[in-house]
Design a protein around this motif. Sequence first.
Motif, PDB file in Angstrom:
ATOM      1  N   ARG A   1      65.635  25.153  80.060  1.00  0.00           N
ATOM      2  CA  ARG A   1      65.035  23.803  80.044  1.00  0.00           C
ATOM      3  C   ARG A   1      63.505  23.953  80.868  1.00  0.00           C
ATOM      4  O   ARG A   1      62.631  23.040  80.610  1.00  0.00           O
ATOM      5  CB  ARG A   1      65.794  22.984  81.020  1.00  0.00           C
ATOM      6  CG  ARG A   1      67.244  22.696  80.204  1.00  0.00           C
ATOM      7  CD  ARG A   1      68.073  21.630  81.211  1.00  0.00           C
ATOM      8  NE  ARG A   1      67.483  20.410  80.649  1.00  0.00           N
ATOM      9  CZ  ARG A   1      68.091  19.319  80.350  1.00  0.00           C
ATOM     10  NH1 ARG A   1      69.560  19.752  80.111  1.00  0.00           N
ATOM     11  NH2 ARG A   1      67.782  18.394  80.224  1.00  0.00           N
TER      12      ARG A   1
ATOM     13  N   LYS B   1      71.327  14.021  78.826  1.00  0.00           N
ATOM     14  CA  LYS B   1      71.437  14.701  77.936  1.00  0.00           C
ATOM     15  C   LYS B   1      71.549  16.238  78.032  1.00  0.00           C
ATOM     16  O   LYS B   1      71.812  16.989  77.130  1.00  0.00           O
ATOM     17  CB  LYS B   1      69.966  14.536  77.435  1.00  0.00           C
ATOM     18  CG  LYS B   1      68.743  15.004  78.149  1.00  0.00           C
ATOM     19  CD  LYS B   1      67.491  14.790  77.634  1.00  0.00           C
ATOM     20  CE  LYS B   1      66.536  15.095  78.830  1.00  0.00           C
ATOM     21  NZ  LYS B   1      65.015  14.790  78.213  1.00  0.00           N
ATOM     22  N   THR B   2      72.242  16.605  79.164  1.00  0.00           N
ATOM     23  CA  THR B   2      72.469  18.093  79.434  1.00  0.00           C
ATOM     24  C   THR B   2      73.760  18.257  78.554  1.00  0.00           C
ATOM     25  O   THR B   2      74.848  17.473  78.688  1.00  0.00           O
ATOM     26  CB  THR B   2      72.937  18.178  80.793  1.00  0.00           C
ATOM     27  OG1 THR B   2      71.701  17.620  81.705  1.00  0.00           O
ATOM     28  CG2 THR B   2      73.112  19.577  81.229  1.00  0.00           C
ATOM     29  N   SER B   3      73.887  19.502  77.950  1.00  0.00           N
ATOM     30  CA  SER B   3      74.844  19.869  77.114  1.00  0.00           C
ATOM     31  C   SER B   3      76.211  20.263  77.771  1.00  0.00           C
ATOM     32  O   SER B   3      76.107  20.532  79.094  1.00  0.00           O
ATOM     33  CB  SER B   3      74.414  20.906  76.252  1.00  0.00           C
ATOM     34  OG  SER B   3      74.443  22.421  77.001  1.00  0.00           O
ATOM     35  N   ARG B   4      77.371  20.235  77.433  1.00  0.00           N
ATOM     36  CA  ARG B   4      78.611  20.347  78.010  1.00  0.00           C
ATOM     37  C   ARG B   4      78.456  22.076  78.401  1.00  0.00           C
ATOM     38  O   ARG B   4      79.114  22.416  79.450  1.00  0.00           O
ATOM     39  CB  ARG B   4      79.683  20.189  77.096  1.00  0.00           C
ATOM     40  CG  ARG B   4      80.070  18.868  76.902  1.00  0.00           C
ATOM     41  CD  ARG B   4      81.393  18.579  76.409  1.00  0.00           C
ATOM     42  NE  ARG B   4      81.556  17.154  76.210  1.00  0.00           N
ATOM     43  CZ  ARG B   4      82.197  16.294  77.135  1.00  0.00           C
ATOM     44  NH1 ARG B   4      82.792  16.968  78.279  1.00  0.00           N
ATOM     45  NH2 ARG B   4      82.663  15.085  76.944  1.00  0.00           N
TER      46      ARG B   4
END
Length: 166
Positions: free
Chosen positions: A9, A61-64
């Motif tokens: 990121r 919006k952070t992925s699991r």
Amino acid sequence: MLWLVLAPRNWRDPRWVITGLLLLIIPFIQFGSGRDFVMRASIAPLFYLMLMTGETLFQKKTSRLLLSTFYILLLFGSLTPLYEINRSIYRSYDYYFLQDNNDCGCDVTTPEPVTHLEQPGVPENEHPDTLIADEIKTLKFMDDKLSKNFIANVRQSLYYRYLSSR
């Protein structure tokens, strides 16, 4: 580990790069006989790493997968503070409620002045089952290298010579 997990990121962010460089370089710098510089100089990059981690955790919006990785790393990182808190509570409870504190050892005098400090060991082995860990009554006789890390002539310091009011 947290810094590396943030890489996908933040790899273009110069603050992320500088934080990583500082955290990589600072542990190799040592002044005196202790690790005081490392512990204090790393506070700012560690604080910024905490902010970057918090921002990532609370973005929608952070992925699991990334969230799971952060939670696992933070869970492992929490084990040491939990151990230290538990040790403090256990030893305080034991000292104040379980032991007979009539003979606390507070009035014990050393037969001769302490002239040097030894490298610390495991606290539990140094003073088992007590909260009292220090038999040194005065620092007057200290003349070894380790104690000089804590004792200094303040009149020779830059602060005393140039900044303090006279």
